[in-house]
Design a protein around this motif. Structure first.
Motif, PDB file in Angstrom:
ATOM      1  N   ARG A  26       0.841  -1.196   0.000  1.00 40.69           N
ATOM      2  CA  ARG A  26       0.000   0.000   0.000  1.00 40.69           C
ATOM      3  C   ARG A  26       0.878   1.248   0.000  1.00 40.69           C
ATOM      4  NH1 ARG A  26      -1.203   2.785   4.992  1.00 40.69           N
ATOM      5  NH2 ARG A  26       0.100   2.040   6.728  1.00 40.69           N
ATOM      6  N   ALA A  27       0.251   2.388  -0.141  1.00 46.75           N
ATOM      7  CA  ALA A  27       0.962   3.662  -0.044  1.00 46.75           C
ATOM      8  C   ALA A  27       0.896   4.155   1.398  1.00 46.75           C
ATOM      9  CB  ALA A  27       0.337   4.691  -0.975  1.00 46.75           C
ATOM     10  N   THR A  28       2.022   4.624   1.909  1.00 43.62           N
ATOM     11  CA  THR A  28       2.062   5.236   3.235  1.00 43.62           C
ATOM     12  C   THR A  28       2.469   6.698   3.082  1.00 43.62           C
ATOM     13  OG1 THR A  28       4.404   4.686   3.606  1.00 43.62           O
ATOM     14  CG2 THR A  28       2.763   3.022   4.229  1.00 43.62           C
ATOM     15  N   PHE A  29       2.173   7.499   4.100  1.00 43.69           N
ATOM     16  CA  PHE A  29       2.487   8.931   4.038  1.00 43.69           C
ATOM     17  C   PHE A  29       3.085   9.361   5.378  1.00 43.69           C
ATOM     18  CE2 PHE A  29      -0.879   8.076   1.049  1.00 43.69           C
ATOM     19  CZ  PHE A  29      -0.522   8.821  -0.072  1.00 43.69           C
ATOM     20  N   ASP A  30       4.175  10.135   5.294  1.00 43.04           N
ATOM     21  CA  ASP A  30       4.788  10.619   6.532  1.00 43.04           C
ATOM     22  C   ASP A  30       4.177  11.962   6.924  1.00 43.04           C
ATOM     23  OD1 ASP A  30       5.936  12.563   4.889  1.00 43.04           O
ATOM     24  OD2 ASP A  30       7.914  11.613   4.868  1.00 43.04           O
ATOM     25  N   ARG A  31       4.712  12.561   7.982  1.00 44.38           N
ATOM     26  CA  ARG A  31       4.148  13.810   8.497  1.00 44.38           C
ATOM     27  C   ARG A  31       4.298  14.953   7.509  1.00 44.38           C
ATOM     28  NH1 ARG A  31       6.125  13.814  14.861  1.00 44.38           N
ATOM     29  NH2 ARG A  31       4.966  11.906  15.490  1.00 44.38           N
ATOM     30  N   ALA A  32       5.267  14.862   6.617  1.00 39.96           N
ATOM     31  CA  ALA A  32       5.458  15.911   5.611  1.00 39.96           C
ATOM     32  C   ALA A  32       4.589  15.677   4.380  1.00 39.96           C
ATOM     33  CB  ALA A  32       6.933  15.974   5.207  1.00 39.96           C
ATOM     34  N   GLY A  33       3.833  14.582   4.384  1.00 36.07           N
ATOM     35  CA  GLY A  33       2.971  14.294   3.254  1.00 36.07           C
ATOM     36  C   GLY A  33       3.634  13.530   2.129  1.00 36.07           C
ATOM     37  N   LEU A  34       4.885  13.078   2.348  1.00 32.94           N
ATOM     38  CA  LEU A  34       5.591  12.326   1.319  1.00 32.94           C
ATOM     39  C   LEU A  34       5.129  10.873   1.324  1.00 32.94           C
ATOM     40  CD1 LEU A  34       9.228  13.712   1.777  1.00 32.94           C
ATOM     41  CD2 LEU A  34       7.581  14.311  -0.013  1.00 32.94           C
ATOM     42  N   SER A  35       4.897  10.340   0.143  1.00 30.53           N
ATOM     43  CA  SER A  35       4.411   8.971   0.033  1.00 30.53           C
ATOM     44  C   SER A  35       5.568   7.987  -0.063  1.00 30.53           C
ATOM     45  CB  SER A  35       3.505   8.817  -1.192  1.00 30.53           C
ATOM     46  OG  SER A  35       4.247   9.011  -2.388  1.00 30.53           O
ATOM     47  N   ALA A  36       5.277   6.741   0.304  1.00 25.69           N
ATOM     48  CA  ALA A  36       6.269   5.674   0.221  1.00 25.69           C
ATOM     49  C   ALA A  36       5.544   4.339   0.138  1.00 25.69           C
ATOM     50  CB  ALA A  36       7.202   5.695   1.430  1.00 25.69           C
ATOM     51  N   LEU A  37       6.256   3.338  -0.351  1.00 24.15           N
ATOM     52  CA  LEU A  37       5.707   1.993  -0.431  1.00 24.15           C
ATOM     53  C   LEU A  37       5.742   1.338   0.952  1.00 24.15           C
ATOM     54  CD1 LEU A  37       4.699  -0.114  -2.568  1.00 24.15           C
ATOM     55  CD2 LEU A  37       7.058  -0.969  -2.619  1.00 24.15           C
ATOM     56  N   GLY A  38       4.718   0.593   1.281  1.00 22.10           N
ATOM     57  CA  GLY A  38       4.680  -0.092   2.564  1.00 22.10           C
ATOM     58  C   GLY A  38       3.761  -1.298   2.509  1.00 22.10           C
ATOM     59  N   TYR A  39       3.686  -2.026   3.619  1.00 20.84           N
ATOM     60  CA  TYR A  39       2.759  -3.150   3.754  1.00 20.84           C
ATOM     61  C   TYR A  39       1.576  -2.714   4.622  1.00 20.84           C
ATOM     62  CZ  TYR A  39       6.272  -6.452   1.965  1.00 20.84           C
ATOM     63  OH  TYR A  39       7.170  -7.123   1.174  1.00 20.84           O
ATOM     64  N   TRP A  40       0.420  -3.321   4.383  1.00 14.83           N
ATOM     65  CA  TRP A  40      -0.745  -3.037   5.209  1.00 14.83           C
ATOM     66  C   TRP A  40      -0.491  -3.423   6.660  1.00 14.83           C
ATOM     67  CZ3 TRP A  40      -4.749  -0.128   3.844  1.00 14.83           C
ATOM     68  CH2 TRP A  40      -5.016   0.064   2.481  1.00 14.83           C
ATOM     69  N   ASP A  41       0.187  -4.532   6.869  1.00 17.12           N
ATOM     70  CA  ASP A  41       0.455  -5.006   8.231  1.00 17.12           C
ATOM     71  C   ASP A  41       1.953  -4.938   8.527  1.00 17.12           C
ATOM     72  OD1 ASP A  41       1.209  -6.957   6.450  1.00 17.12           O
ATOM     73  OD2 ASP A  41       0.523  -8.637   7.680  1.00 17.12           O
ATOM     74  N   GLU A  42       2.568  -3.870   8.103  1.00 19.75           N
ATOM     75  CA  GLU A  42       4.031  -3.752   8.189  1.00 19.75           C
ATOM     76  C   GLU A  42       4.540  -3.835   9.626  1.00 19.75           C
ATOM     77  OE1 GLU A  42       7.285  -0.314   7.098  1.00 19.75           O
ATOM     78  OE2 GLU A  42       5.702  -0.747   5.633  1.00 19.75           O
ATOM     79  N   SER A  43       5.689  -4.529   9.771  1.00 22.64           N
ATOM     80  CA  SER A  43       6.362  -4.621  11.063  1.00 22.64           C
ATOM     81  C   SER A  43       7.794  -4.098  10.908  1.00 22.64           C
ATOM     82  CB  SER A  43       6.392  -6.070  11.557  1.00 22.64           C
ATOM     83  OG  SER A  43       7.200  -6.870  10.711  1.00 22.64           O
ATOM     84  N   ARG A  44       8.473  -3.965  12.021  1.00 22.96           N
ATOM     85  CA  ARG A  44       9.837  -3.441  11.996  1.00 22.96           C
ATOM     86  C   ARG A  44      10.769  -4.300  11.148  1.00 22.96           C
ATOM     87  NH1 ARG A  44      12.466  -2.168  17.720  1.00 22.96           N
ATOM     88  NH2 ARG A  44      10.632  -0.789  17.689  1.00 22.96           N
ATOM     89  N   GLU A  45      10.522  -5.613  11.101  1.00 23.60           N
ATOM     90  CA  GLU A  45      11.392  -6.530  10.368  1.00 23.60           C
ATOM     91  C   GLU A  45      11.280  -6.375   8.851  1.00 23.60           C
ATOM     92  OE1 GLU A  45       9.419  -7.412  12.914  1.00 23.60           O
ATOM     93  OE2 GLU A  45      11.064  -7.562  14.376  1.00 23.60           O
ATOM     94  N   ASP A  46      10.256  -5.662   8.384  1.00 20.34           N
ATOM     95  CA  ASP A  46      10.069  -5.502   6.939  1.00 20.34           C
ATOM     96  C   ASP A  46      11.033  -4.499   6.327  1.00 20.34           C
ATOM     97  OD1 ASP A  46       7.932  -7.325   6.461  1.00 20.34           O
ATOM     98  OD2 ASP A  46       6.557  -5.912   7.432  1.00 20.34           O
ATOM     99  N   ARG A  47      11.674  -3.712   7.143  1.00 20.98           N
ATOM    100  CA  ARG A  47      12.623  -2.713   6.642  1.00 20.98           C
ATOM    101  C   ARG A  47      14.010  -2.972   7.218  1.00 20.98           C
ATOM    102  NH1 ARG A  47      10.136   1.498   3.919  1.00 20.98           N
ATOM    103  NH2 ARG A  47       7.869   1.493   4.139  1.00 20.98           N
ATOM    104  N   ASP A  48      15.021  -2.635   6.430  1.00 24.88           N
ATOM    105  CA  ASP A  48      16.383  -2.785   6.937  1.00 24.88           C
ATOM    106  C   ASP A  48      16.744  -1.574   7.791  1.00 24.88           C
ATOM    107  OD1 ASP A  48      17.229  -0.684   5.236  1.00 24.88           O
ATOM    108  OD2 ASP A  48      17.873  -2.063   3.660  1.00 24.88           O
ATOM    109  N   PRO A  49      17.919  -1.553   8.429  1.00 27.57           N
ATOM    110  CA  PRO A  49      18.268  -0.449   9.325  1.00 27.57           C
ATOM    111  C   PRO A  49      18.275   0.926   8.660  1.00 27.57           C
ATOM    112  CG  PRO A  49      19.687  -2.318   9.755  1.00 27.57           C
ATOM    113  CD  PRO A  49      18.904  -2.654   8.521  1.00 27.57           C
ATOM    114  N   ARG A  50      18.302   0.968   7.322  1.00 28.88           N
ATOM    115  CA  ARG A  50      18.292   2.257   6.625  1.00 28.88           C
ATOM    116  C   ARG A  50      16.914   2.604   6.078  1.00 28.88           C
ATOM    117  NH1 ARG A  50      24.301   3.166   4.149  1.00 28.88           N
ATOM    118  NH2 ARG A  50      25.409   1.839   5.629  1.00 28.88           N
ATOM    119  N   GLY A  51      15.908   1.849   6.492  1.00 33.91           N
ATOM    120  CA  GLY A  51      14.540   2.196   6.166  1.00 33.91           C
ATOM    121  C   GLY A  51      14.014   1.692   4.841  1.00 33.91           C
ATOM    122  N   VAL A  52      14.750   0.858   4.145  1.00 38.04           N
ATOM    123  CA  VAL A  52      14.314   0.341   2.856  1.00 38.04           C
ATOM    124  C   VAL A  52      13.400  -0.862   3.055  1.00 38.04           C
ATOM    125  CG1 VAL A  52      15.068  -0.701   0.672  1.00 38.04           C
ATOM    126  CG2 VAL A  52      16.362   1.189   1.669  1.00 38.04           C
TER     127      VAL A  52
END
Length: 218
Positions: A26-52
């Protein structure tokens, strides 16, 4: 780890290991309104230490703690490739690879022999001394010609994977290739990583046969 006499690398995908459905994204949005790719049920393990964000894929693990099942030759399991590349473990046996001289890496020789000062990018994890020879004998790409590198510095560079885009109809997968995308690149916000990439920037080209004497790890 072997199938019909052929050693199956730890990072090789197995039949029955399936990637997560596209519908989980799904699409996610941060506080600045920037979009990014994500999972609906995303957990910390889905991203590496640099946020990818990394592609999910099921794993078939046997009682010995190692992958089981028939190999899918030519396909790499993203989580196991990331594991071995992150910790510089052997891509075949997941054992340690560090020697007093550095970390052994194998690469096709199609691009010629690198010179001192060259910087190489690779998504192929290192290989321990015990499995260097069998890797050369069994890998089709290396049978066409290879070089052996003893690497002293291999910092993380980025990832390869699949680009995505947000459209009026939802998330769309874009055509991609194996071009490494560096960390901090803006396009990584809409990228699903599948393999980790390192820079080999301090190395010596060595003869595979000479490594037999290096039989102890630091």
């Amino acid at each position: 780890m072997s199938t019909v006499g052929r050693l199956v690398p730890y990072i090789t995908a197995r039949e029955g290991e399936e990637p997560e459905s596209h519908l989980a994204l799904r699409a996610t949005f941060d506080r600045a309104g920037l979009s990014a790719l994500g999972y609906w049920d995303e957990s910390r393990e889905d991203r590496d230490p640099r946020g990818v964000l990394w592609g999910r894929c099921s794993q078939l693990i046997g009682r010995d703690g190692l992958p089981s099942g028939r190999p899918q030759w030519g396909f790499v399991h993203p989580a196991r490739q990331r594991e071995t590349m992150t910790h510089l473990r052997c891509q075949i046996c997941v054992g340690p690879t560090r020697t007093p001289e550095g970390y052994p890496f194998l690469a096709p020789s199609a691009g010629g022999v690198p010179r001192p000062g060259d910087i190489l990018r690779t998504w192929q994890p290192p290989v321990c001394l015990a499995h260097l020879r069998v890797a050369v004998e069994q890998c089709p790409h290396l049978q066409k010609g290879y070089i052996t590198l003893m690497v002293r510095s291999a910092p993380l560079y980025g990832v390869i994977g699949t680009p995505y885009q947000w459209t009026a109809r939802g998330i769309k997968e874009l055509p991609g290739d194996d071009t490494p995308i560096p960390y901090r690149a803006s396009e990584l916000r809409w990228f699903l990583a599948s393999q980790l990439v390192r820079c080999l920037q301090d190395f010596t080209v060595v003869d595979l046969h000479d490594l037999a004497a290096l039989d102890s790890y630091a």
